[in-house]
Design a protein around this motif. Structure first.
Motif, PDB file in Angstrom:
ATOM      1  N   ASN A  15       0.862  -1.191   0.000  1.00 19.56           N
ATOM      2  CA  ASN A  15       0.000   0.000   0.000  1.00 19.56           C
ATOM      3  C   ASN A  15       0.894   1.235   0.000  1.00 19.56           C
ATOM      4  OD1 ASN A  15      -1.862   1.984   0.320  1.00 19.56           O
ATOM      5  ND2 ASN A  15      -2.646   1.263   2.267  1.00 19.56           N
ATOM      6  N   LEU A  16       0.839   1.971  -1.105  1.00 22.90           N
ATOM      7  CA  LEU A  16       1.712   3.136  -1.258  1.00 22.90           C
ATOM      8  C   LEU A  16       0.943   4.450  -1.254  1.00 22.90           C
ATOM      9  CD1 LEU A  16       4.015   1.693  -4.065  1.00 22.90           C
ATOM     10  CD2 LEU A  16       4.486   1.839  -1.622  1.00 22.90           C
ATOM     11  N   ASP A  17      -0.228   4.470  -0.687  1.00 21.44           N
ATOM     12  CA  ASP A  17      -1.043   5.685  -0.664  1.00 21.44           C
ATOM     13  C   ASP A  17      -0.361   6.839   0.060  1.00 21.44           C
ATOM     14  OD1 ASP A  17      -3.043   4.456  -2.099  1.00 21.44           O
ATOM     15  OD2 ASP A  17      -4.180   3.869  -0.315  1.00 21.44           O
ATOM     16  N   PHE A  18       0.495   6.538   0.992  1.00 18.30           N
ATOM     17  CA  PHE A  18       1.179   7.585   1.764  1.00 18.30           C
ATOM     18  C   PHE A  18       2.127   8.413   0.895  1.00 18.30           C
ATOM     19  CE2 PHE A  18       4.031   4.009   1.775  1.00 18.30           C
ATOM     20  CZ  PHE A  18       5.287   4.574   1.695  1.00 18.30           C
ATOM     21  N   LEU A  19       2.536   7.870  -0.246  1.00 17.84           N
ATOM     22  CA  LEU A  19       3.481   8.581  -1.109  1.00 17.84           C
ATOM     23  C   LEU A  19       2.927   9.886  -1.660  1.00 17.84           C
ATOM     24  CD1 LEU A  19       5.065   5.672  -3.183  1.00 17.84           C
ATOM     25  CD2 LEU A  19       6.148   7.055  -1.416  1.00 17.84           C
ATOM     26  N   TYR A  20       1.625   9.932  -1.901  1.00 17.56           N
ATOM     27  CA  TYR A  20       1.028  11.127  -2.496  1.00 17.56           C
ATOM     28  C   TYR A  20       1.183  12.342  -1.580  1.00 17.56           C
ATOM     29  CZ  TYR A  20      -0.864   7.948  -5.919  1.00 17.56           C
ATOM     30  OH  TYR A  20      -0.990   7.025  -6.919  1.00 17.56           O
ATOM     31  N   GLU A  21       0.972  12.141  -0.302  1.00 15.74           N
ATOM     32  CA  GLU A  21       1.106  13.251   0.649  1.00 15.74           C
ATOM     33  C   GLU A  21       2.579  13.642   0.831  1.00 15.74           C
ATOM     34  OE1 GLU A  21       0.124  14.212   5.304  1.00 15.74           O
ATOM     35  OE2 GLU A  21      -1.080  12.719   4.265  1.00 15.74           O
ATOM     36  N   LEU A  22       3.450  12.646   0.883  1.00 14.06           N
ATOM     37  CA  LEU A  22       4.870  12.925   1.096  1.00 14.06           C
ATOM     38  C   LEU A  22       5.527  13.645  -0.084  1.00 14.06           C
ATOM     39  CD1 LEU A  22       6.129   9.622   2.763  1.00 14.06           C
ATOM     40  CD2 LEU A  22       5.852  11.857   3.837  1.00 14.06           C
ATOM     41  N   THR A  23       5.033  13.413  -1.286  1.00 15.64           N
ATOM     42  CA  THR A  23       5.675  13.974  -2.479  1.00 15.64           C
ATOM     43  C   THR A  23       4.901  15.131  -3.100  1.00 15.64           C
ATOM     44  OG1 THR A  23       4.585  12.345  -3.891  1.00 15.64           O
ATOM     45  CG2 THR A  23       6.756  11.771  -3.030  1.00 15.64           C
ATOM     46  N   GLN A  24       3.872  15.587  -2.465  1.00 13.49           N
ATOM     47  CA  GLN A  24       3.014  16.634  -3.028  1.00 13.49           C
ATOM     48  C   GLN A  24       3.785  17.918  -3.349  1.00 13.49           C
ATOM     49  OE1 GLN A  24      -0.272  17.674  -0.549  1.00 13.49           O
ATOM     50  NE2 GLN A  24      -1.451  18.466  -2.248  1.00 13.49           N
ATOM     51  N   THR A  25       4.734  18.275  -2.532  1.00 13.49           N
ATOM     52  CA  THR A  25       5.490  19.514  -2.759  1.00 13.49           C
ATOM     53  C   THR A  25       6.417  19.422  -3.970  1.00 13.49           C
ATOM     54  OG1 THR A  25       7.223  18.794  -1.237  1.00 13.49           O
ATOM     55  CG2 THR A  25       5.458  20.136  -0.318  1.00 13.49           C
ATOM     56  N   GLN A  32       4.923  20.062 -18.327  1.00 10.04           N
ATOM     57  CA  GLN A  32       4.702  18.614 -18.283  1.00 10.04           C
ATOM     58  C   GLN A  32       4.261  18.144 -16.908  1.00 10.04           C
ATOM     59  OE1 GLN A  32       8.045  16.453 -19.692  1.00 10.04           O
ATOM     60  NE2 GLN A  32       7.658  16.981 -21.822  1.00 10.04           N
ATOM     61  N   GLN A  33       3.399  17.124 -16.927  1.00  9.55           N
ATOM     62  CA  GLN A  33       2.933  16.556 -15.668  1.00  9.55           C
ATOM     63  C   GLN A  33       4.019  15.684 -15.052  1.00  9.55           C
ATOM     64  OE1 GLN A  33      -0.578  14.348 -16.594  1.00  9.55           O
ATOM     65  NE2 GLN A  33      -1.887  16.137 -16.489  1.00  9.55           N
ATOM     66  N   SER A  34       3.997  15.614 -13.722  1.00 13.00           N
ATOM     67  CA  SER A  34       4.928  14.748 -13.013  1.00 13.00           C
ATOM     68  C   SER A  34       4.446  13.308 -13.107  1.00 13.00           C
ATOM     69  CB  SER A  34       5.003  15.146 -11.542  1.00 13.00           C
ATOM     70  OG  SER A  34       5.479  16.454 -11.409  1.00 13.00           O
ATOM     71  N   ILE A  35       5.396  12.376 -13.029  1.00 11.27           N
ATOM     72  CA  ILE A  35       5.030  10.970 -13.018  1.00 11.27           C
ATOM     73  C   ILE A  35       4.360  10.650 -11.683  1.00 11.27           C
ATOM     74  CG2 ILE A  35       7.280  10.243 -12.148  1.00 11.27           C
ATOM     75  CD1 ILE A  35       6.988   7.720 -13.872  1.00 11.27           C
ATOM     76  N   ASP A  36       3.405   9.770 -11.728  1.00 11.15           N
ATOM     77  CA  ASP A  36       2.700   9.363 -10.515  1.00 11.15           C
ATOM     78  C   ASP A  36       3.719   8.786  -9.529  1.00 11.15           C
ATOM     79  OD1 ASP A  36       1.324   7.477  -8.693  1.00 11.15           O
ATOM     80  OD2 ASP A  36      -0.440   8.025  -9.862  1.00 11.15           O
ATOM     81  N   PRO A  37       3.730   9.257  -8.280  1.00  8.90           N
ATOM     82  CA  PRO A  37       4.742   8.793  -7.326  1.00  8.90           C
ATOM     83  C   PRO A  37       4.664   7.297  -7.051  1.00  8.90           C
ATOM     84  CG  PRO A  37       3.230  10.345  -6.271  1.00  8.90           C
ATOM     85  CD  PRO A  37       2.870  10.285  -7.703  1.00  8.90           C
ATOM     86  N   GLU A  38       3.462   6.743  -7.097  1.00  9.94           N
ATOM     87  CA  GLU A  38       3.313   5.312  -6.866  1.00  9.94           C
ATOM     88  C   GLU A  38       3.951   4.524  -8.013  1.00  9.94           C
ATOM     89  OE1 GLU A  38      -0.221   2.070  -6.024  1.00  9.94           O
ATOM     90  OE2 GLU A  38      -0.623   4.194  -5.726  1.00  9.94           O
ATOM     91  N   VAL A  39       3.730   4.956  -9.228  1.00  5.71           N
ATOM     92  CA  VAL A  39       4.322   4.290 -10.389  1.00  5.71           C
ATOM     93  C   VAL A  39       5.845   4.431 -10.349  1.00  5.71           C
ATOM     94  CG1 VAL A  39       4.505   4.314 -12.905  1.00  5.71           C
ATOM     95  CG2 VAL A  39       2.273   4.565 -11.819  1.00  5.71           C
ATOM     96  N   PHE A  40       6.320   5.615 -10.004  1.00  7.57           N
ATOM     97  CA  PHE A  40       7.765   5.830  -9.924  1.00  7.57           C
ATOM     98  C   PHE A  40       8.401   4.901  -8.892  1.00  7.57           C
ATOM     99  CE2 PHE A  40      11.508   8.003  -8.205  1.00  7.57           C
ATOM    100  CZ  PHE A  40      12.265   8.116  -9.362  1.00  7.57           C
TER     101      PHE A  40
END
Length: 79
Positions: A15-25, A32-40
């Motif tokens: 479960n990598l849902d926590f990555l979105y909050e940690l990498t939001q900044t 260009q859009q950033s790559i999804d942190p979960e995919v990265f």
């Protein structure tokens, strides 16, 4: 895909849902859009587990292996 496949089991337990909050900044806000942190993170994990050091080789392998595409939540024609 068989139930005993490593990437299938890993996807069920990871479960990598926590990555979105940690990498939001660090998200790109223009052009260009950033790559999804979960995919990265999953790509980095596959690279480590498969001992792949080249980004091009990693993308090539992931595009050929259905279990890794499933793990990344991609369709066979997306990567």
């Amino acid at each position: 895909m068989p139930k005993y496949n490593f990437y299938r089991q890993l996807k069920q337990h990871l479960n990598l849902d926590f990555l979105y909050e940690l990498t939001q900044t660090y998200y790109g806000r223009c052009s260009q859009q950033s790559i999804d942190p979960e995919v990265f993170f999953k790509l980095c994990l596959i690279s480590y587990l498969e001992n792949i050091v080249s980004d091009r080789q990693l993308i090539e392998q992931c595009s050929l292996r259905l279990d890794q595409l499933y793990f990344l939540d991609y369709q066979p024609d997306e990567l």
